[in-house]
Design an enzyme around this catalytic site. Sequence first.
Site, PDB file in Angstrom:
ATOM      1  N   SER A  20      48.082  -3.764  67.248  1.00  0.00           N
ATOM      2  CA  SER A  20      46.623  -3.700  67.077  1.00  0.00           C
ATOM      3  C   SER A  20      46.211  -2.911  65.844  1.00  0.00           C
ATOM      4  O   SER A  20      45.026  -2.720  65.597  1.00  0.00           O
ATOM      5  CB  SER A  20      45.976  -3.093  68.323  1.00  0.00           C
ATOM      6  N   THR A 152      -0.099 -18.223  73.219  1.00  0.00           N
ATOM      7  CA  THR A 152       0.730 -18.375  74.414  1.00  0.00           C
ATOM      8  C   THR A 152       1.149 -19.842  74.397  1.00  0.00           C
ATOM      9  O   THR A 152       0.367 -20.701  73.954  1.00  0.00           O
ATOM     10  CB  THR A 152      -0.024 -18.055  75.725  1.00  0.00           C
ATOM     11  N   HIS A 153       2.349 -20.126  74.836  1.00  0.00           N
ATOM     12  CA  HIS A 153       2.904 -21.495  74.774  1.00  0.00           C
ATOM     13  C   HIS A 153       2.900 -22.033  73.337  1.00  0.00           C
ATOM     14  O   HIS A 153       2.839 -23.240  73.124  1.00  0.00           O
ATOM     15  CB  HIS A 153       2.128 -22.470  75.666  1.00  0.00           C
ATOM     16  N   SER A 274      16.967 -24.055  47.526  1.00  0.00           N
ATOM     17  CA  SER A 274      17.826 -25.153  47.951  1.00  0.00           C
ATOM     18  C   SER A 274      18.592 -25.662  46.731  1.00  0.00           C
ATOM     19  O   SER A 274      18.113 -25.554  45.607  1.00  0.00           O
ATOM     20  CB  SER A 274      16.961 -26.267  48.535  1.00  0.00           C
ATOM     21  N   LYS A 280      11.879 -25.476  47.448  1.00  0.00           N
ATOM     22  CA  LYS A 280      12.174 -24.749  48.677  1.00  0.00           C
ATOM     23  C   LYS A 280      12.278 -23.241  48.506  1.00  0.00           C
ATOM     24  O   LYS A 280      12.735 -22.728  47.498  1.00  0.00           O
ATOM     25  CB  LYS A 280      13.486 -25.255  49.260  1.00  0.00           C
ATOM     26  N   ASN A 282      13.600 -20.641  51.417  1.00  0.00           N
ATOM     27  CA  ASN A 282      14.062 -20.595  52.803  1.00  0.00           C
ATOM     28  C   ASN A 282      14.235 -19.161  53.306  1.00  0.00           C
ATOM     29  O   ASN A 282      14.636 -18.284  52.544  1.00  0.00           O
ATOM     30  CB  ASN A 282      15.398 -21.326  52.939  1.00  0.00           C
ATOM     31  N   GLU A 287      17.063 -16.485  59.508  1.00  0.00           N
ATOM     32  CA  GLU A 287      17.844 -17.504  60.229  1.00  0.00           C
ATOM     33  C   GLU A 287      19.228 -16.977  60.592  1.00  0.00           C
ATOM     34  O   GLU A 287      19.742 -17.215  61.678  1.00  0.00           O
ATOM     35  CB  GLU A 287      17.972 -18.770  59.377  1.00  0.00           C
ATOM     36  N   TYR A 314      45.350   1.492  83.298  1.00  0.00           N
ATOM     37  CA  TYR A 314      45.357   0.823  81.995  1.00  0.00           C
ATOM     38  C   TYR A 314      46.159  -0.482  82.040  1.00  0.00           C
ATOM     39  O   TYR A 314      47.189  -0.577  82.698  1.00  0.00           O
ATOM     40  CB  TYR A 314      45.955   1.746  80.916  1.00  0.00           C
ATOM     41  N   GLN A 319      43.345  -3.716  75.104  1.00  0.00           N
ATOM     42  CA  GLN A 319      43.435  -3.638  73.641  1.00  0.00           C
ATOM     43  C   GLN A 319      42.507  -4.672  72.990  1.00  0.00           C
ATOM     44  O   GLN A 319      42.107  -4.520  71.842  1.00  0.00           O
ATOM     45  CB  GLN A 319      44.892  -3.882  73.218  1.00  0.00           C
TER      46      GLN A 319
END
Length: 455
Positions: A20, A152-153, A274, A280, A282, A287, A314, A319
């Site tokens: 590890s 709302t909604h 873009s 564009k 973005n 995101e 254990y 691990q």
Amino acid sequence: MWAGRFAKALDTKADDFNSSIRFDCKMYKQDIAGSIAHAQMLAAQGIITQEDCDTIVGGLCNILDDLNSGDLPFDMSCEDIHMFVEAELTRRIGDAGKRLHTARSRNDQVAVDVRLYLRDETAEILTLLKQLIEAITDQAEGNKAVIVPGYTHLQRAQPITFGHHLMAYAMMLLRDIGRLQDAVKRMNVSPLGSCALAGTTYPTDRRMEAAALHFDGITRNSIDGVSDRDFCIEIMSAFALIMMHLSRFSEEIILWSSWEFRYIELDDSYTTGSSIMPQKKNSDMAELVRGKTGRVYGDLMTLLTLMKGLPLAYNKDMQEDKEALFDSIETVKMCLDIFAPMIRTMKVKTENMYRAAQEGFINATDLADYLTKKGMPFRSAYKIVGQIVAECIEKQCVLDTLPMEAYRKHTELFGDDLYSEISLETCVAKRISEGGTSVSSVEAQIAYVRKELEA
Ligand code: ARG
């Protein structure tokens, strides 16, 4: 290390599979701090000599310096960070190094290291959370009187102030701080001295090493001490909630930046173009935060599933906790770090917000309240306003522009005060209930959050 018991060495692939160090090397500082506290306790209790202790501590400090400077690379042939530090110490100081592991097991060692690591990392995450809340609160302050539709909604519902909307996120993140602090409090007890699982025959002083490592106390059952990863799961649950909040905020930022809304414009430094569409802009950062939320949820699920069904004490399965844990820490830190300046630098398009607020009949509740305050039962008022809205839609006007004669056909209760009573400004200004949308309520929310942050 265990050559005495075995006739031949571990298969190369099995050795790799078992190792590890590739990821737990992240905890070298905590591992060394734990070892220094342990050596000092062993000396104080007469279990090793003061001379050996000084040699061990000196050696560990040198290893720490060399790791910090990069002069000492991690030896990837070691199984884990604990073996690496011990082997390097023994290589440097000889026999004294071999005494360090007295009255200790890697099982309690790793349990200490992870707690110390999480304690350091959560402190950083708390700072990042505070910075984000400050950025949100400052934006809220600057936009406390800006009127925007509340939804709302995802349908326009009632007029609110943009500051009010932003402060909702400040409240969520404030709870996240509380949740982390609460989890850290429960985590901050030392399992050191639990040893493999049963405790030890040596006259150790667990409380001394706990105090040296700034723990608030010790774990009360040595089997639990080495088997417990609840603290990881609690903190990762708090991370999952942080990400859920950031993801909801991201979703709104993406919507608000769209040409359909145009409520905000993110700064160029937090948006991308873009490769084909020249027009564009973005919201990639938002995101990505929304997307990375899935990772952090997944990390939490990894730990929950990992621990489910493990017998005490254990097991090597444990691990597997680290990669998921480290991944969620890194992800949360990155997301918080990018979010604060993104919020701080975003431009709010107040005219577009106001225009949207004018278009959606979002003062209809206030119109019904107007009639109710003149004595009409609310349900009757609600019905009349519904008819008036339908009439407006047909005539292509809004409640504020429908002529008085049209109103009076429904009821004589409508008077000259009508238009000022249903103006967006009045709708917002009158919502003075605690936690509500009026400027004074939002100011109180801002003051509350700032006070909590100072505390
Ligand atoms: N690398 C191990 C882990 O991360 C350390 C503890 C190993 N203990 C043992 N008995 N094999 O869990």
